[in-house]
Design a protein around this motif. Structure first.
Motif, short mmCIF file in Angstrom:
data_model
loop_
_atom_site.label_atom_id
_atom_site.label_comp_id
_atom_site.label_asym_id
_atom_site.label_seq_id
_atom_site.Cartn_x
_atom_site.Cartn_y
_atom_site.Cartn_z
N HIS A 120 -2.12 17.99 -78.65
CA HIS A 120 -0.80 17.39 -78.44
C HIS A 120 -0.42 17.33 -76.96
CE1 HIS A 120 -0.64 18.21 -82.76
NE2 HIS A 120 0.27 17.27 -82.79
N THR A 121 -1.41 17.46 -76.09
CA THR A 121 -1.16 17.29 -74.66
C THR A 121 -1.37 15.83 -74.27
OG1 THR A 121 -1.85 19.58 -74.17
CG2 THR A 121 -1.86 18.00 -72.35
N GLU A 122 -0.33 15.22 -73.75
CA GLU A 122 -0.40 13.82 -73.32
C GLU A 122 -0.75 13.76 -71.83
OE1 GLU A 122 3.30 11.91 -74.26
OE2 GLU A 122 3.61 13.21 -76.01
N GLY A 123 -1.58 12.80 -71.47
CA GLY A 123 -1.95 12.63 -70.07
C GLY A 123 -0.90 11.86 -69.29
N ARG A 124 -1.16 11.60 -68.03
CA ARG A 124 -0.25 10.82 -67.20
C ARG A 124 -0.14 9.39 -67.72
NH1 ARG A 124 -2.86 14.27 -63.57
NH2 ARG A 124 -1.46 15.36 -62.14
N THR A 125 1.04 8.83 -67.67
CA THR A 125 1.25 7.45 -68.09
C THR A 125 0.44 6.52 -67.21
OG1 THR A 125 3.51 8.01 -68.81
CG2 THR A 125 2.98 5.67 -68.53
N LEU A 126 -0.36 5.66 -67.85
CA LEU A 126 -1.24 4.72 -67.15
C LEU A 126 -2.23 5.43 -66.23
CD1 LEU A 126 1.29 1.88 -66.19
CD2 LEU A 126 -0.18 2.02 -68.21
N GLY A 127 -2.39 6.72 -66.44
CA GLY A 127 -3.37 7.48 -65.68
C GLY A 127 -2.91 8.02 -64.35
N PHE A 128 -1.71 7.62 -63.89
CA PHE A 128 -1.28 8.09 -62.57
C PHE A 128 0.23 8.34 -62.46
CE2 PHE A 128 -0.78 3.53 -62.48
CZ PHE A 128 0.35 3.30 -61.71
N ILE A 129 1.00 7.99 -63.48
CA ILE A 129 2.45 8.17 -63.42
C ILE A 129 2.85 9.46 -64.13
CG2 ILE A 129 4.70 7.21 -64.07
CD1 ILE A 129 3.45 4.44 -63.97
N GLY A 130 3.63 10.31 -63.47
CA GLY A 130 4.11 11.54 -64.08
C GLY A 130 3.06 12.63 -64.13
N GLU A 131 3.29 13.60 -64.99
CA GLU A 131 2.41 14.74 -65.15
C GLU A 131 2.00 14.89 -66.61
OE1 GLU A 131 1.20 16.65 -62.81
OE2 GLU A 131 2.33 15.69 -61.17
N PRO A 132 0.88 15.58 -66.88
CA PRO A 132 0.54 15.88 -68.27
C PRO A 132 1.68 16.65 -68.94
CG PRO A 132 -1.32 16.34 -66.82
CD PRO A 132 -0.14 16.05 -65.93
N ARG A 133 1.89 16.44 -70.22
CA ARG A 133 3.04 17.03 -70.90
C ARG A 133 2.75 17.24 -72.38
NH1 ARG A 133 3.11 11.92 -69.58
NH2 ARG A 133 3.72 10.29 -71.06
N VAL A 134 3.58 18.07 -72.99
CA VAL A 134 3.46 18.37 -74.41
C VAL A 134 4.81 18.14 -75.06
CG1 VAL A 134 2.89 20.13 -76.13
CG2 VAL A 134 1.67 20.10 -73.94
N ASN A 135 4.86 17.33 -76.10
CA ASN A 135 6.11 17.10 -76.83
C ASN A 135 6.32 18.27 -77.79
OD1 ASN A 135 7.87 16.07 -79.14
ND2 ASN A 135 7.99 14.35 -77.72
N VAL A 136 7.37 19.04 -77.59
CA VAL A 136 7.58 20.28 -78.35
C VAL A 136 7.83 20.00 -79.83
CG1 VAL A 136 8.97 22.37 -78.54
CG2 VAL A 136 8.50 21.41 -76.30
N LEU A 137 8.60 18.98 -80.14
CA LEU A 137 8.89 18.67 -81.53
C LEU A 137 7.62 18.26 -82.27
CD1 LEU A 137 10.78 18.25 -83.90
CD2 LEU A 137 11.37 16.00 -82.98
N GLU A 138 6.81 17.41 -81.65
CA GLU A 138 5.55 17.00 -82.29
C GLU A 138 4.63 18.20 -82.47
OE1 GLU A 138 3.93 13.89 -79.92
OE2 GLU A 138 5.46 12.42 -80.50
#
Length: 235
Positions: free
Chosen positions: A206-224
């Motif tokens: 459930h770890t999402e990568g950077r948007t489009l590979g370079f925008i933002g930081e890796p993240r985890v949606n707590v609810l999901e």
């Protein structure tokens, strides 16, 4: 006189017709067209990016954070976290919410405190002035260390990431960093009698990568993540 009245009547008639036409176009046709296009192209997002549990029940939106706290207690006091679940970023400080009781905020916003609020010589002292950002961060770090340390795993204060002790700019962020999620793995595994490796795998899934590979930081949606954890516990 008659010419003036007639001219005024024509202007009023033209204004009313324009009002009617624009109301139909802007107030009816345009919203219907956008809604229809959204439902066809992005049906899930158009409906609020709802998240469903294993039984098909809607449990929330992927865009709005939720808290996981124990029931009861003094409503004037901050609720204790339910340590069976992964915890989100701090969200208190902006008032109580009687509409969505799964989140403690009434309005979206930040505390407006500066990053060095309560700091002395650029660092937060142990006895930081009450109600300052330093005092809140220091207390939150102690709580994170205490809550997530287990008999076989000790959380080091310096390992606590910033998002574990500070709220987001909106106060509604549904995500946490992978570091904060990993910090909670041992506690969640112990409380739910699961293997640490299995919970670590759940976090990775459930770890999402950077948007489009370079925008933002890796993240985890707590609810999901917690929805998946609930399914894992039941299975």
């Amino acid at each position: 006189m008659n010419t003036s009245v007639a001219a005024t009547a024509r202007l009023l008639g033209a204004g009313l017709r324009a009002l009617l036409v624009l109301t139909v176009i802007c107030g009816v046709l345009y919203p219907l067209a956008l809604t229809g296009a959204a439902q066809i192209l992005f049906p899930g997002k158009a409906d609020g990016s709802e998240i469903e549990d294993q039984g098909g029940r809607v449990v929330g939106s992927s865009f709005i954070g939720q808290t996981y706290t124990l029931p009861g207690g003094d409503p004037e006091q901050t609720a204790r976290p339910d340590l069976r679940w992964f915890q989100p970023r701090p969200s208190d400080g902006l008032g109580a919410n009687s509409v969505n009781t799964q989140y403690t905020l009434l309005l979206s916003g930040a505390t407006n405190r500066s990053a060095d609020n309560g700091a002395v010589d650029g660092a937060c002292p142990k006895d930081a002035e009450e109600s300052t950002l330093c005092a809140q961060v220091t207390a939150a770090r102690r709580a994170v260390v205490a809550d997530n340390s287990t008999a076989t795993y000790r959380v080091r204060p310096e390992a606590v990431p910033a998002d574990a002790v500070t709220s987001s700019g909106s106060g509604l962020d549904p995500h946490i960093s992978p570091a904060y999620a990993e910090l909670q793995v041992h506690r969640v595994a112990e409380r739910n009698k699961l293997g640490v490796e299995r919970v670590e795998q759940l976090v990775r899934e459930h770890t999402e990568g950077r948007t489009l590979g370079f925008i933002g930081e890796p993240r985890v949606n707590v609810l999901e993540l917690n929805t998946a954890l609930k399914s894992l516990i039941r299975s």
